[in-house]
Design a protein around this motif. Sequence first.
Motif, PDB file in Angstrom:
ATOM      1  N   UNK A 121      22.196 -17.535  29.805  1.00  0.00           N
ATOM      2  CA  UNK A 121      21.412 -18.573  29.134  1.00  0.00           C
ATOM      3  C   UNK A 121      22.314 -19.770  28.813  1.00  0.00           C
ATOM      4  N   UNK A 122      22.420 -20.113  27.511  1.00  0.00           N
ATOM      5  CA  UNK A 122      23.275 -21.249  27.141  1.00  0.00           C
ATOM      6  C   UNK A 122      24.624 -20.791  26.599  1.00  0.00           C
ATOM      7  N   UNK A 123      24.962 -19.532  26.873  1.00  0.00           N
ATOM      8  CA  UNK A 123      26.222 -18.964  26.381  1.00  0.00           C
ATOM      9  C   UNK A 123      27.168 -18.680  27.545  1.00  0.00           C
ATOM     10  N   UNK A 124      28.456 -18.873  27.266  1.00  0.00           N
ATOM     11  CA  UNK A 124      29.494 -18.606  28.266  1.00  0.00           C
ATOM     12  C   UNK A 124      30.624 -17.820  27.634  1.00  0.00           C
ATOM     13  N   UNK A 125      31.126 -16.830  28.350  1.00  0.00           N
ATOM     14  CA  UNK A 125      32.356 -16.172  27.954  1.00  0.00           C
ATOM     15  C   UNK A 125      33.455 -16.757  28.819  1.00  0.00           C
ATOM     16  N   UNK A 126      34.496 -17.270  28.176  1.00  0.00           N
ATOM     17  CA  UNK A 126      35.529 -18.001  28.899  1.00  0.00           C
ATOM     18  C   UNK A 126      36.910 -17.450  28.572  1.00  0.00           C
ATOM     19  N   UNK A 127      37.894 -17.825  29.400  1.00  0.00           N
ATOM     20  CA  UNK A 127      39.278 -17.420  29.180  1.00  0.00           C
ATOM     21  C   UNK A 127      40.166 -18.652  29.235  1.00  0.00           C
ATOM     22  N   UNK A 128      40.996 -18.836  28.213  1.00  0.00           N
ATOM     23  CA  UNK A 128      41.943 -19.945  28.172  1.00  0.00           C
ATOM     24  C   UNK A 128      42.998 -19.737  29.261  1.00  0.00           C
ATOM     25  N   UNK A 129      43.231 -20.769  30.067  1.00  0.00           N
ATOM     26  CA  UNK A 129      44.148 -20.647  31.193  1.00  0.00           C
ATOM     27  C   UNK A 129      45.601 -20.517  30.811  1.00  0.00           C
ATOM     28  N   UNK A 130      45.959 -20.858  29.570  1.00  0.00           N
ATOM     29  CA  UNK A 130      47.357 -20.809  29.156  1.00  0.00           C
ATOM     30  C   UNK A 130      47.663 -19.598  28.277  1.00  0.00           C
ATOM     31  N   UNK A 131      46.734 -19.264  27.364  1.00  0.00           N
ATOM     32  CA  UNK A 131      46.981 -18.152  26.441  1.00  0.00           C
ATOM     33  C   UNK A 131      46.279 -16.874  26.855  1.00  0.00           C
ATOM     34  N   UNK A 132      45.331 -16.985  27.818  1.00  0.00           N
ATOM     35  CA  UNK A 132      44.499 -15.874  28.283  1.00  0.00           C
ATOM     36  C   UNK A 132      43.567 -15.353  27.177  1.00  0.00           C
ATOM     37  N   UNK A 133      43.437 -16.122  26.108  1.00  0.00           N
ATOM     38  CA  UNK A 133      42.501 -15.759  25.038  1.00  0.00           C
ATOM     39  C   UNK A 133      41.067 -15.856  25.562  1.00  0.00           C
ATOM     40  N   UNK A 134      40.252 -14.854  25.240  1.00  0.00           N
ATOM     41  CA  UNK A 134      38.844 -14.862  25.641  1.00  0.00           C
ATOM     42  C   UNK A 134      37.974 -15.221  24.444  1.00  0.00           C
ATOM     43  N   UNK A 135      36.924 -16.006  24.671  1.00  0.00           N
ATOM     44  CA  UNK A 135      36.076 -16.461  23.564  1.00  0.00           C
ATOM     45  C   UNK A 135      34.657 -16.702  24.046  1.00  0.00           C
ATOM     46  N   UNK A 136      33.740 -16.609  23.076  1.00  0.00           N
ATOM     47  CA  UNK A 136      32.326 -16.882  23.331  1.00  0.00           C
ATOM     48  C   UNK A 136      32.049 -18.339  23.003  1.00  0.00           C
ATOM     49  N   UNK A 137      31.313 -19.021  23.874  1.00  0.00           N
ATOM     50  CA  UNK A 137      31.018 -20.430  23.656  1.00  0.00           C
ATOM     51  C   UNK A 137      29.538 -20.703  23.883  1.00  0.00           C
TER      52      UNK A 137
END
Length: 644
Positions: free
Chosen positions: A138-154
Amino acid sequence: MEHINRNDRCPCGSGKKYKKCCGVNEAVSITQIIENEIDELQKQLLHFAYYHYGHEIQEDFEILESVMDIENDQEREFYELIHAIWFSLFEGLEDGRTIIEQFIAVEGGKIKRPKLKHILQTWTHARTIAGKVLCVENNKMKIEDGFTLEQMETIVTNLPITIGEGDFFIGILLPYEQNYVFFPSPFDLPDLKPEQTFSYIKERSLNSDYDSPQEYLTDFFMEVLSELPMIGGLLEVDELDWPAPIYKQVADQFKEKLEMVLPPPIIDTGIILWLNFCQKKQKRIQNPNIYVAALHYLLTMIAPIEEMVTQKEFAKEYGVSAGSISSVVSELESELAEEIAELVGLVYGDEQTFDKPPMEKAPVIQFPTSRSSLKEGNSDGAGAFVQPLTSGNPVHKKTVRKASRRDEERARNLIYDAYQTDGKQRYKLAEEALQLNPNCVDAYVILAEKTKSLEEAILLYEKGILAGERELGTAFFKENKGYFWGLLETRPFMRAKLHYAEALSLLGKRNEAIKQYEELLELNPMDNQGVRYSLFVAYIDSGDFKKAGNLLQQYEEPSAQGLYNKLLLELHENGFTKEAEMFLKAAKKENKHVIGYLTGKKRLPAYPPEFYGFGDENEAIVYADMHLQLWGKIDGLREWLKGK
């Protein structure tokens, strides 16, 4: 309407609890309301920013636009919008606060919904991100930071998500409870490989001396956003028509060596130049590294793409000799003169010529800064000036024939013509002048321009100085010390001596250079040549803060040069004091553009500007080019400046 508890039976008659029936729709609608209000709050922030700080935003964008390749009005509107968002969240104003902080202070109290007010207050912790999409729903994305590899919901509000799983993206995130919301949306470049892009940003951050790629991305978000579409656009070397496989091998090595260091259009330029050279002159190549190094060096001379590096440093990096690089560069210039002249015109927007590579790093004198006058140039008399000019290498005075007055006049006319000419004709005129008058000082100065190293140039400057001493005579020095520059016949000698001092400084012979600078100021305390600026740099570099302070007092001036040097001296001597804050405020008032170069936000061009006005961007470039290495020695400077 009577209040319904979430655990009561639903009034619709379904027999279910309210929270599992109609209450579900209400919960969903409340979430949607919050997201709609966040979207509206973003618009209000932009309206507030444009209304109250539109001038500051526009002024900063104009500076940014000068270094970006914007093709049309539609593209310009896009970058203007994203820049306004970035500026509002990350760029400090005169009082040190950001626009988002001002917005919260003014508008935060008007928000009635506590949850929304809390969300707004967390927006001071906005962040930029370059990452990879893990999944979309839907309007949600799970992403990964390219430098820290931290995963977050957006969350992306009120915009369709066109980006797919595994794609690279770049964007600006605002905190939203435990998650984040994009402002305005993620920017995807599906043709780019995420790992390639992350490596590119990391390499750029290292080249700019940043501690982390994340910090670099935040400071240079707009530049990165504009550069990324070009990363995957390199020429396909295999598809070009190479006269022989060895020439393609050079192009392959060049591309492989520099694709993570230089912007793709610059690499493409190098490959095209090399192809043109190979088609014109088919050389027998035994060591491709020499040609890769020469091509790289040539590009640094044409376009403002990276910090100046000497041929000697290139030779060490590529494992070849400096002489071989110099020889190949000369060949490239000779065969590609027309192509290079066209490129220089595109880069600098004028009719400059490129007949030779600049001397390793040519001395730059500050006042004035036209190219012809950039070359302008404690003794108790002439005796000090006829001593050996370099330690360990005494210069023996030779008997030189005296030119007739007629030949002297003809030589002067030739030098006048040479200063109005570029290229080979310039040096030919200087050589003719020297044949007519062996004591023609300006001829030595001009001929030093075409040398391949500073050591060679120094020998010519020394000859020029000795010629000037012979021409003027010992008695002249004693009689006229103190107002030399006012006598026209002294100026060739003064020019040669200043060039000599600058060349010594660039070779690291600081004490010898300081001696020359001090002697110049004794001969001409009015300092029409701007010697004091080079001498101040040398004093600070040598740690002689007392002499540096005395020099500033002797030449007290309210210019950007003087004010920033006061600040520089205070920081080196005493650190981040209250006095330093006062000096910073005064210096920024005189020229605010300098700060961007000191913090690394702005890059210096490869060549200094020919002219500048007080308070303008060119003055900031000239100052930073001369002093940046001294500012770089101050630990914590960037953080201190950002907080002011």
